[in-house]
Design an enzyme around this catalytic site. Sequence first.
Site, short mmCIF file in Angstrom:
data_model
loop_
_atom_site.label_atom_id
_atom_site.label_comp_id
_atom_site.label_asym_id
_atom_site.label_seq_id
_atom_site.Cartn_x
_atom_site.Cartn_y
_atom_site.Cartn_z
N THR A 1 102.37 3.06 51.37
CA THR A 1 102.24 2.68 49.97
C THR A 1 102.18 1.16 49.83
O THR A 1 101.41 0.63 49.03
CB THR A 1 103.43 3.25 49.16
OG1 THR A 1 103.42 4.66 49.30
CG2 THR A 1 103.33 2.86 47.70
N HIS B 1 98.75 0.15 50.59
CA HIS B 1 97.83 0.41 49.48
C HIS B 1 97.87 -0.76 48.48
O HIS B 1 96.84 -1.20 47.98
CB HIS B 1 98.21 1.69 48.73
CG HIS B 1 97.95 2.96 49.50
ND1 HIS B 1 96.73 3.27 50.02
CD2 HIS B 1 98.77 3.99 49.82
CE1 HIS B 1 96.79 4.46 50.64
NE2 HIS B 1 98.03 4.90 50.55
N CYS C 1 112.23 13.92 38.43
CA CYS C 1 112.31 13.44 37.04
C CYS C 1 110.92 12.99 36.61
O CYS C 1 110.24 12.25 37.32
CB CYS C 1 113.29 12.27 36.97
SG CYS C 1 113.27 11.39 35.39
#
Lengths: 353, 353, 353, 353
Positions: free
Chosen positions: D44, D47, D111
Amino acid sequence: MSSAMKALVKRSPGPGFVLADVPVPAVGPSDVLIRVEKAGLCGTDHHIYAWDGWAQQRIKTPIVVGHEFMGTVAAVGSEVRAIRVGERVSAEGHIADLTCLLCRTGQSHICEHVEIIGVDRDGAFAEYIAIPEYNVWRLAADIPDVSAAIFDPLGNAVHTVMAAGVSVKSVVVSGAGSIGLMAIAVARAAGATAIYAIDVNPARLELAKQLGADAAFLSNDSTLVDVIRALTGGNGADVLLEMSGHGAAIDLGLQMLRNGATAALLGLPSGPVTLNLTDRVIFKGITVLGINGRRMFETWYQADALVRSGRVDPRAVITHVLPYTEFDKAFELMEKGEAVKIVLDFKGDIAKP
Amino acid sequence: MSSAMKALVKRSPGPGFVLADVPVPAVGPSDVLIRVEKAGLCGTDHHIYAWDGWAQQRIKTPIVVGHEFMGTVAAVGSEVRAIRVGERVSAEGHIADLTCLLCRTGQSHICEHVEIIGVDRDGAFAEYIAIPEYNVWRLAADIPDVSAAIFDPLGNAVHTVMAAGVSVKSVVVSGAGSIGLMAIAVARAAGATAIYAIDVNPARLELAKQLGADAAFLSNDSTLVDVIRALTGGNGADVLLEMSGHGAAIDLGLQMLRNGATAALLGLPSGPVTLNLTDRVIFKGITVLGINGRRMFETWYQADALVRSGRVDPRAVITHVLPYTEFDKAFELMEKGEAVKIVLDFKGDIAKP
Amino acid sequence: MSSAMKALVKRSPGPGFVLADVPVPAVGPSDVLIRVEKAGLCGTDHHIYAWDGWAQQRIKTPIVVGHEFMGTVAAVGSEVRAIRVGERVSAEGHIADLTCLLCRTGQSHICEHVEIIGVDRDGAFAEYIAIPEYNVWRLAADIPDVSAAIFDPLGNAVHTVMAAGVSVKSVVVSGAGSIGLMAIAVARAAGATAIYAIDVNPARLELAKQLGADAAFLSNDSTLVDVIRALTGGNGADVLLEMSGHGAAIDLGLQMLRNGATAALLGLPSGPVTLNLTDRVIFKGITVLGINGRRMFETWYQADALVRSGRVDPRAVITHVLPYTEFDKAFELMEKGEAVKIVLDFKGDIAKP
Amino acid sequence: MSSAMKALVKRSPGPGFVLADVPVPAVGPSDVLIRVEKAGLCGTDHHIYAWDGWAQQRIKTPIVVGHEFMGTVAAVGSEVRAIRVGERVSAEGHIADLTCLLCRTGQSHICEHVEIIGVDRDGAFAEYIAIPEYNVWRLAADIPDVSAAIFDPLGNAVHTVMAAGVSVKSVVVSGAGSIGLMAIAVARAAGATAIYAIDVNPARLELAKQLGADAAFLSNDSTLVDVIRALTGGNGADVLLEMSGHGAAIDLGLQMLRNGATAALLGLPSGPVTLNLTDRVIFKGITVLGINGRRMFETWYQADALVRSGRVDPRAVITHVLPYTEFDKAFELMEKGEAVKIVLDFKGDIAKP
């Protein structure tokens, strides 16, 4: 708001409560202050009122008693995230530490460091109670006040039923007190295809049938194990919900189960229980579940869904709503066995349930 | 094959077995006849040999005893589907009725109408045994004979471990007899991250450590509950595998568990057990599982995977391999506590385990 | 009984069935011969009747068709254990091999070697069918014939509902054909606290509400995801029961779910489905369950309990009962969408459902 | 401490990070300020560094990046309950709202209002990070710094393995990047009896075998489905852990599963995936689990138990430890495929892993 309030207080060791003026509780940064409107009377409250052996060991005086309640938010601390002044709420009365293994893995209902309101710290039989926001449960507008006041014991029933799993199962409910009766209604709504109630009290058995039991039996019926077996195709029941806490009833209930069944124990035996574990549990491949409190907050969501969908109406067990000033009368009704569930009113407008 | 065979027989009520010539069992259409090669000696066999109270109540004489075994298929009935003559096999010794609710829902291990070979019908301490194809378990070539001979008690261990669930959990094993010891090896292989063994016998505790226990303790250590709690980060263990069947050990084991833990009970108390259910089970939210037999045939597939992958080697508990003619010596070794697991040889080539 | 019987037969590749005289099936040692009395018409039967692409690939002619049925036992093989001549029965139409890993671990409903009656071997649209005793389901006297005739598709509904788990949950049922409609009734009885039905057909939505849906929606309603979210407190539904088999409906249904929800897929897409797995399944933490057949025989026990307790009445979906000779008319009613469930009578006394 | 600190910052849209001086984050009443010592580099992060399509859509600049880390508590807010200055900690980087249905029922890892550090708010590639006490994870002294720094991706592996359940099961791990490799080690420790690794990179397959895979295969092997089936007794594997996120790999992985198996999907496909749901999922009765993040904090307790027991050593995947100032070099190593896991040092004493 004024700095003093009315409360039912256990002042010192010994029977009875006093109606006293005490300070309104302080509100910490993560706390919510609630104006109590309705509160349910529980067997635990009566233990403390009567000052029995358990109460003498557990309770430190002075303490404001009571743990089942609903009301309106009067104030919130600076770190409160979501709850707002004016919201209608109930609350989970088990204050968990939120830092231990159990609390950190979704099992705060069995936190080893739990404090219970009205037992270990000041409770809900008062005009105000302060409680951590974590414990507060927001009430939908369509839930009646008296129902909301007893979400705590309704939650015990829901937790027991849902832990056992009753969907398309045959269920024996042993003990038809207020929680046992609500467990019958919850089991019916949660999908039990047969419910058999057992109690010592014929009047309770009538109520059990009204709440959804397919049949109801006196526990001293010596043919009961055979009867339940016959009713369940010769196999025995799939599930036992043990709400009585009597050793003999636990033994009897286990006998009514088929091999591979589940027994959920909520009722608390007051002393050691002698069981033939080999025949009742091990050879039969039974699963026995100890049930304590309410899951935070899965149980509350489930209770909410059951009540709001109309599948369960907790008002069916409420026999009396009294002004809180009549607490002595309330305990007298309880002692005489004339009441199932009593709600105390702390607000003034006493509606019929 | 000849119509007579050698077998260990309980001829009539009273201690001991006799080595006798009896007829080779008849083979029904759905049955498999097995030439027994190796057989394990179990505590149950000793109960029958010694003719204790349990045996006097349960056993009808005459009967061929024994239930743990492996061998080679000698004949098959006309309706047998998959098993072929010459295949190497073991078998599940619990003959379920296959028609009841439990059998029809994957729980034939707790069929109410079960018959056990060597207990309720002729068993495996013989040159031949006939058993329904349903019960026969095909053995992979890489499983040693002596290991295959004790797949039955290994299966008890596997069933207990897998029912409790030990993957990434801390586990107390209470009782380090041959099944308890195998449970330690199985729990280690099945993913337990900590295993604590408890027994009364220091030699067994040494063996427990060799089989994978991280620590092992004498059960009379009065600090044991505190020790286990300290070893588990102050919480208590996640799982109890109760293999001892002693009431006091069950009580002690439950005390070692954290709230929300699971206790699997395999050991059979010989009489009623007195427990403080309120403190040990209900308040703690414990799940208690009664464990009986082996799941048909999930447990067998699991035992197969554990042994063939090399994760578990049941030979670790085999201390003796004896010709079946020396059965009296075998029971003597058992009585003296000099053996853990004894395998009897019915074929002739006695290999070292 | 005579050696010939009437049957609906797919004689050779191409549309239609013929009503033919064929031999009464042979009864193996473990088989039961059943005189068929009532049989349900299924979409699968129509695929074979219409000879669509699926049928052309799967069906070997000649074959007696049909798989949903009930009747009376006419004969039993020599090895049959429990079923007796004269008993009223239905049967599981999936003939599993009973020897593979899946069959040996309680999952024979997904046996890789399954043969389906009326698809892979001769079926139930006939005066007689022979089937292994293992597959036969004894019917209680209080289950009406027409209900018993459709225990197979009722079982699909029960399996889907019970695999997903709906007790005290909100449920979207996508596709209100006969199985979807029964799933609504079953979900209601099994404890769902909210049921939302979706279909392309307004008449089916009306029926959905009669069977227990709290609300029903056309699938082309572009606000549907928002509507379901609003009805479920802003969260999305707990459970999706996907009975339509349409790719777009699967995608839409997954969007209606809250994070952490469960989707049970019973409807069979006829080709590959393109899904945004990242957004619909992975990020949301969804559990997707592939559902096939009926659990043997847990599903049948559950269907039995639901029907006998009166919680579910399968007759609600039966719109027509016709003599089996009118099978062409029956398929015409199906094609026109004028029927929900059609039962064929093979006995003569055509009762109204 | 000074009010400014060094941090790796995405200043504005476009490739690269800058090493900048930014203010030390403010510490709210329930927050903990942590001096970052070691931090893991994740895909990530790359990225965001490379500013690909996903990053352009998701990231608002300026932002401090990074989410895998460990360090020492430098300060705590007034409402912090348990964490103390000086404690060695890591932290869960998903900041959940703690007030929604999912957070209130033990599922805060999914969540809907989650904010991720280093993605949605300032992250951990800095000298200091402030994070709610709820998210902080106390580290035992025996966990090495570099291991602690990658508890976040280790937790992804643990969550995937434990959600699927691998105890005494055969497991295919599809994708042997750093999380896939850790999943192999975790699956081995958690009780898998057979582990088969699949990847496009032969070097990764070697590493897979070192970490516990029983066999490892290139994904372009056209016989792979047959090979896995042969290795699993002709049945197919029990579990698929899909870590690659490639549509074709998901399809291939599902083919390798036996009927009734479980597939846990962690790898994120970058676009829609086309699947034959009927054959791959529905007929086979497969359970597909979407996996996101780490369970709070069950996953963390499990990771802790695995590492501290010595069953898993995350250092096996760490190929480089570099000073944080060399972040450009680190991303270059990543791009070239020369690194498996890189840890950045923010403290100065660069120990070898």
